[in-house]
Each structure stands twice: as structure tokens, then as C-alpha cells.
Write a protein that holds these residues in place. Structure first.
Motif, PDB file in Angstrom:
ATOM      1  N   GLY A  24       0.816  -1.197   0.000  1.00 49.92           N
ATOM      2  CA  GLY A  24       0.000   0.000   0.000  1.00 49.92           C
ATOM      3  C   GLY A  24       0.856   1.256   0.000  1.00 49.92           C
ATOM      4  N   GLU A  25       0.209   2.402  -0.104  1.00 49.41           N
ATOM      5  CA  GLU A  25       0.931   3.668  -0.108  1.00 49.41           C
ATOM      6  C   GLU A  25       1.475   3.969   1.286  1.00 49.41           C
ATOM      7  OE1 GLU A  25      -1.401   6.828  -1.550  1.00 49.41           O
ATOM      8  OE2 GLU A  25      -1.799   5.898  -3.507  1.00 49.41           O
ATOM      9  N   PRO A  26       2.665   4.608   1.342  1.00 51.90           N
ATOM     10  CA  PRO A  26       3.229   4.961   2.654  1.00 51.90           C
ATOM     11  C   PRO A  26       2.357   5.990   3.364  1.00 51.90           C
ATOM     12  CG  PRO A  26       4.493   5.974   0.871  1.00 51.90           C
ATOM     13  CD  PRO A  26       3.538   5.012   0.228  1.00 51.90           C
ATOM     14  N   ILE A  27       2.336   5.922   4.676  1.00 57.10           N
ATOM     15  CA  ILE A  27       1.549   6.847   5.491  1.00 57.10           C
ATOM     16  C   ILE A  27       2.498   7.854   6.144  1.00 57.10           C
ATOM     17  CG2 ILE A  27       0.030   7.072   7.492  1.00 57.10           C
ATOM     18  CD1 ILE A  27      -0.933   4.226   6.921  1.00 57.10           C
ATOM     19  N   TYR A  28       2.228   9.143   5.965  1.00 54.23           N
ATOM     20  CA  TYR A  28       3.047  10.174   6.595  1.00 54.23           C
ATOM     21  C   TYR A  28       2.473  10.496   7.967  1.00 54.23           C
ATOM     22  CZ  TYR A  28       5.819  14.363   7.271  1.00 54.23           C
ATOM     23  OH  TYR A  28       6.696  15.283   7.783  1.00 54.23           O
ATOM     24  N   LEU A  29       3.316  10.421   8.975  1.00 51.63           N
ATOM     25  CA  LEU A  29       2.889  10.728  10.341  1.00 51.63           C
ATOM     26  C   LEU A  29       3.415  12.102  10.751  1.00 51.63           C
ATOM     27  CD1 LEU A  29       3.543   7.262  12.028  1.00 51.63           C
ATOM     28  CD2 LEU A  29       1.385   8.156  11.128  1.00 51.63           C
ATOM     29  N   TYR A  30       2.618  12.843  11.502  1.00 52.84           N
ATOM     30  CA  TYR A  30       2.921  14.228  11.839  1.00 52.84           C
ATOM     31  C   TYR A  30       3.318  14.369  13.306  1.00 52.84           C
ATOM     32  CZ  TYR A  30       0.612  15.197   7.411  1.00 52.84           C
ATOM     33  OH  TYR A  30       0.259  15.212   6.083  1.00 52.84           O
ATOM     34  N   ASN A  31       4.260  15.263  13.551  1.00 51.43           N
ATOM     35  CA  ASN A  31       4.663  15.581  14.903  1.00 51.43           C
ATOM     36  C   ASN A  31       3.789  16.708  15.444  1.00 51.43           C
ATOM     37  OD1 ASN A  31       6.861  17.671  16.484  1.00 51.43           O
ATOM     38  ND2 ASN A  31       6.611  15.598  17.270  1.00 51.43           N
ATOM     39  N   ARG A  32       2.860  16.364  16.328  1.00 49.81           N
ATOM     40  CA  ARG A  32       1.989  17.291  17.048  1.00 49.81           C
ATOM     41  C   ARG A  32       0.889  17.935  16.200  1.00 49.81           C
ATOM     42  NH1 ARG A  32       1.332  17.716  22.524  1.00 49.81           N
ATOM     43  NH2 ARG A  32       3.585  17.820  22.868  1.00 49.81           N
ATOM     44  N   VAL A  33       1.206  18.461  15.004  1.00 51.29           N
ATOM     45  CA  VAL A  33       0.225  19.209  14.217  1.00 51.29           C
ATOM     46  C   VAL A  33       0.158  18.696  12.780  1.00 51.29           C
ATOM     47  CG1 VAL A  33      -0.374  21.461  13.251  1.00 51.29           C
ATOM     48  CG2 VAL A  33       0.469  21.315  15.597  1.00 51.29           C
ATOM     49  N   LYS A  34      -1.062  18.446  12.310  1.00 53.02           N
ATOM     50  CA  LYS A  34      -1.307  18.187  10.892  1.00 53.02           C
ATOM     51  C   LYS A  34      -2.182  19.325  10.376  1.00 53.02           C
ATOM     52  CE  LYS A  34      -3.502  15.153   7.512  1.00 53.02           C
ATOM     53  NZ  LYS A  34      -4.407  13.993   7.287  1.00 53.02           N
ATOM     54  N   ALA A  35      -1.660  20.078   9.402  1.00 53.20           N
ATOM     55  CA  ALA A  35      -2.379  21.258   8.923  1.00 53.20           C
ATOM     56  C   ALA A  35      -2.641  21.173   7.424  1.00 53.20           C
ATOM     57  CB  ALA A  35      -1.568  22.520   9.232  1.00 53.20           C
ATOM     58  N   THR A  36      -3.894  21.394   7.043  1.00 54.90           N
ATOM     59  CA  THR A  36      -4.278  21.567   5.649  1.00 54.90           C
ATOM     60  C   THR A  36      -5.023  22.892   5.543  1.00 54.90           C
ATOM     61  OG1 THR A  36      -6.433  20.462   5.886  1.00 54.90           O
ATOM     62  CG2 THR A  36      -4.521  19.057   5.388  1.00 54.90           C
ATOM     63  N   GLU A  37      -5.455  23.252   4.337  1.00 51.30           N
ATOM     64  CA  GLU A  37      -6.194  24.506   4.168  1.00 51.30           C
ATOM     65  C   GLU A  37      -7.550  24.449   4.869  1.00 51.30           C
ATOM     66  OE1 GLU A  37      -5.387  27.506   2.765  1.00 51.30           O
ATOM     67  OE2 GLU A  37      -3.357  26.683   2.748  1.00 51.30           O
ATOM     68  N   GLU A  38      -8.132  23.252   4.950  1.00 53.52           N
ATOM     69  CA  GLU A  38      -9.485  23.121   5.503  1.00 53.52           C
ATOM     70  C   GLU A  38      -9.509  22.792   6.988  1.00 53.52           C
ATOM     71  OE1 GLU A  38      -8.459  21.205   2.824  1.00 53.52           O
ATOM     72  OE2 GLU A  38      -9.133  22.720   1.384  1.00 53.52           O
ATOM     73  N   GLU A  39      -8.435  22.184   7.493  1.00 56.68           N
ATOM     74  CA  GLU A  39      -8.497  21.646   8.857  1.00 56.68           C
ATOM     75  C   GLU A  39      -7.106  21.583   9.470  1.00 56.68           C
ATOM     76  OE1 GLU A  39     -10.675  17.702  10.387  1.00 56.68           O
ATOM     77  OE2 GLU A  39      -8.775  17.254   9.341  1.00 56.68           O
ATOM     78  N   ILE A  40      -7.048  21.883  10.762  1.00 52.63           N
ATOM     79  CA  ILE A  40      -5.814  21.716  11.530  1.00 52.63           C
ATOM     80  C   ILE A  40      -6.114  20.772  12.682  1.00 52.63           C
ATOM     81  CG2 ILE A  40      -4.105  22.849  13.010  1.00 52.63           C
ATOM     82  CD1 ILE A  40      -4.500  25.379  11.297  1.00 52.63           C
ATOM     83  N   LEU A  41      -5.299  19.735  12.811  1.00 53.74           N
ATOM     84  CA  LEU A  41      -5.412  18.789  13.914  1.00 53.74           C
ATOM     85  C   LEU A  41      -4.209  18.966  14.831  1.00 53.74           C
ATOM     86  CD1 LEU A  41      -6.530  15.551  12.016  1.00 53.74           C
ATOM     87  CD2 LEU A  41      -7.985  17.163  13.258  1.00 53.74           C
TER      88      LEU A  41
END
Length: 299
Positions: free
Chosen positions: A1-18
């Protein structure tokens, strides 16, 4: 399958920030508001030095941020406050950012200011890192975190300055693997970076062009408090401050910034800073002026 990118503390896109609180919960920020949700699977990677973040108090107004932070940050002029507040909030977004350098004489609480910034944006169990004296150690630090404060910066040469420039805009560094002759290790770095010191000692134009500075004033002995007292007070109000940061980010996601009159080098950063400034009650002109005047002084 495709690799999964993991985020340190914050995942930010134009629509949503986690934003990962580190306790099984995540702050979800959109232009419609802020809420705390269960942390989704396979999104975040947690470093051994990451500490839990407090749950945000969302019954606050981001226009109150300056007043809430005044007892803990020794900034006097409005220009520096605009830069400080907007810079903190831009760290939530996926944009390249300049280095923020906090200068000031001894007793101006530069380290305390950095500790509070680290606590609000990316709390760690280790406290502040001292500025490394070699490229390898600095590269290792820059590759670990999305946001980093470096304490007690002194003068540095071209090689270190180049590495800091790469951290601002993102890039790859390659170094020889320990105990080998020809094997190399490749690291990707892109870090939101705050440094402090007595003054910014660098003659590297590229680095200076990627910096914004704030001077902190020495705290008068008559109003100086113990570190323990300040920390206890800050921890009590921290959920409100963190909540106000989150709400400011949400409001900024809904704003459209008009064309810039005199943009600084990092235009995407400045546009986010302006939107955040507007969320805190400042005007676009005030924020633009703050950054333009600061860059003019540096040049």
C-alpha cells in the motif's frame, strides 16, 4: 500500500488543523470553530520528549490574548506584541516561517519567554535545548520537532547559518554515518524556530533576511517574582491562553487578506500573520507596518 506520513503534534491543511494533545484527544480547528475530538489513528508520531498539552478552554476571546500574557512576557511596545502574538499562532499552519529571535540584556526573561512559548505550542518533558555548537547536533534537533526553542544563542558561522536557513524553508541535509567511512544519513528538516540571546550575532545576510526580532526589556528588581510563582500562575491560566490561540487560528482561517503593500520575504507567512492579527483585533495595516518596520530596522 501507499506509505503513510505521520505528523509531529500538528497536521495542517487549508481546511483543517489537527493538534495532538497527547492524551488520546486532538483539537480540531476549522473556519467554523474549534472542538476536541478523539485522536484519529495513524496520523501522529509521538517523540519520547513530547509532553501532554492541556485541554483548551474555549470560553475566551482571542482579543484578550495580549492581556492574558502581559504578566509573563516583558514586551512593552505594541509592534513587538503584534509580532509575538501572530508568530505564535502562525506555527499552527503549514507555511514556511522566519526565525523569531528574542534579544535582551540579562534579567529580561528571554528563557522564561521561550519556555512559555514551548509550553503553548509544543510542550516537552526536557525543557529548553541550549544552542548546539556544531552542525551535526543542530541538525539532529531540527529534524525532530515541528517547533523548537533554542536557548542562549551566541555567534555562529556560515555553515550553521545555512542550516538554519534550510530549517526555515525546508530541505534535506546529508551527513556521514557514525563509525563508517562512506555511508551517509539523510535527514529532512523544516522547523518553526525561536532562538534567544543577548543580541543577534550573525553577518550572514541570507539568515538575517529570514529573521524577525523582538527585544525584551530587563525586569525591574522591585517587581521580580520567583520562577516557581510565575510558573504556577501560568499553568492556571494556560488553558485559556491555549484556547484563545486555537480560536484565533479558527477565525483567521475564515479571513481573506487583501493584497500586501510591502510584503516581507515570506509572503505566505505574512498573510497568515495578518489574518491572525485581525482575529485578535488589529488591522491589516497595523500588522503589515509592524513587520515592515522591524525588517527595515534589521536592514
Amino acid at each position: 500500500g501507499e506509505p503513510i506520513y505521520l505528523y509531529n503534534r500538528v497536521k495542517a491543511t487549508e481546511e483543517e488543523i489537527l493538534y495532538n494533545l497527547g492524551n488520546g484527544e486532538t483539537v480540531q480547528i476549522t473556519s467554523k470553530g474549534v472542538e476536541v475530538i478523539k485522536t484519529p489513528a495513524r496520523v501522529f508520531i509521538v517523540d519520547e520528549t513530547d509532553a501532554e498539552q492541556c485541554r483548551p478552554d474555549l470560553n475566551v476571546d482571542p482579543k484578550e490574548l495580549q492581556e492574558m500574557l502581559k504578566p509573563y512576557i516583558n514586551i512593552i511596545d505594541i509592534r513587538s506584541w503584534i509580532i509575538f502574538l501572530t508568530y505564535m499562532c502562525v506555527t499552527f499552519f503549514d507555511v514556511n516561517m522566519p526565525v523569531l529571535f528574542l534579544s535582551g540584556e540579562k534579567g529580561s526573561s528571554k528563557s522564561t519567554c521561550c519556555r512559555f512559548m514551548q509550553s503553548l505550542i509544543n510542550p516537552k518533558t526536557t525543557g529548553l535545548y541550549h544552542f548546539p555548537d556544531n552542525e551535526r547536533d543542530l541538525g539532529l534537533l531540527l529534524a525532530k520537532d515541528f517547533f523548537l526553542c533554542l536557548d542562549n544563542t551566541t555567534g555562529f558561522g556560515k555553515a550553521i547559518a545555512n542550516l538554519l536557513c534550510i530549517a526555515c524553508t525546508g530541505g534535506v541535509i546529508r551527513e556521514r554515518k557514525l563509525y563508517t567511512n562512506s555511508e551517509t544519513v539523510t535527514r529532512s528538516i523544516r522547523t518553526k524556530l525561536v532562538m534567544n540571546g543577548l543580541s543577534l550575532i550573525s553577518q550572514q545576510d541570507d539568515f538575517l533576511d529570514r529573521c524577525v526580532t523582538i527585544e525584551l526589556l530587563r525586569i525591574d528588581a522591585s517587581v521580580r517574582r520567583t520562577e516557581g510563582e510565575i510558573n504556577r500562575e501560568f499553568e492556571k491560566i494556560k488553558p485559556k491562553i491555549f484556547g484563545a490561540l486555537c480560536i484565533a487560528v479558527s477565525k483567521a482561517m475564515a479571513y481573506k487578506v487583501e493584497e500586501l503593500e510591502n510584503p516581507i520575504r515570506m509572503i505566505d507567512f505574512e498573510k497568515k500573520a495578518i489574518a491572525l492579527g485581525m482575529a485578535m483585533g488589529f488591522t491589516q495595516k497595523q500588522v503589515e507596518q509592524a513587520y515592515a518596520e522591524q525588517k527595515k530596522e534589521m536592514n
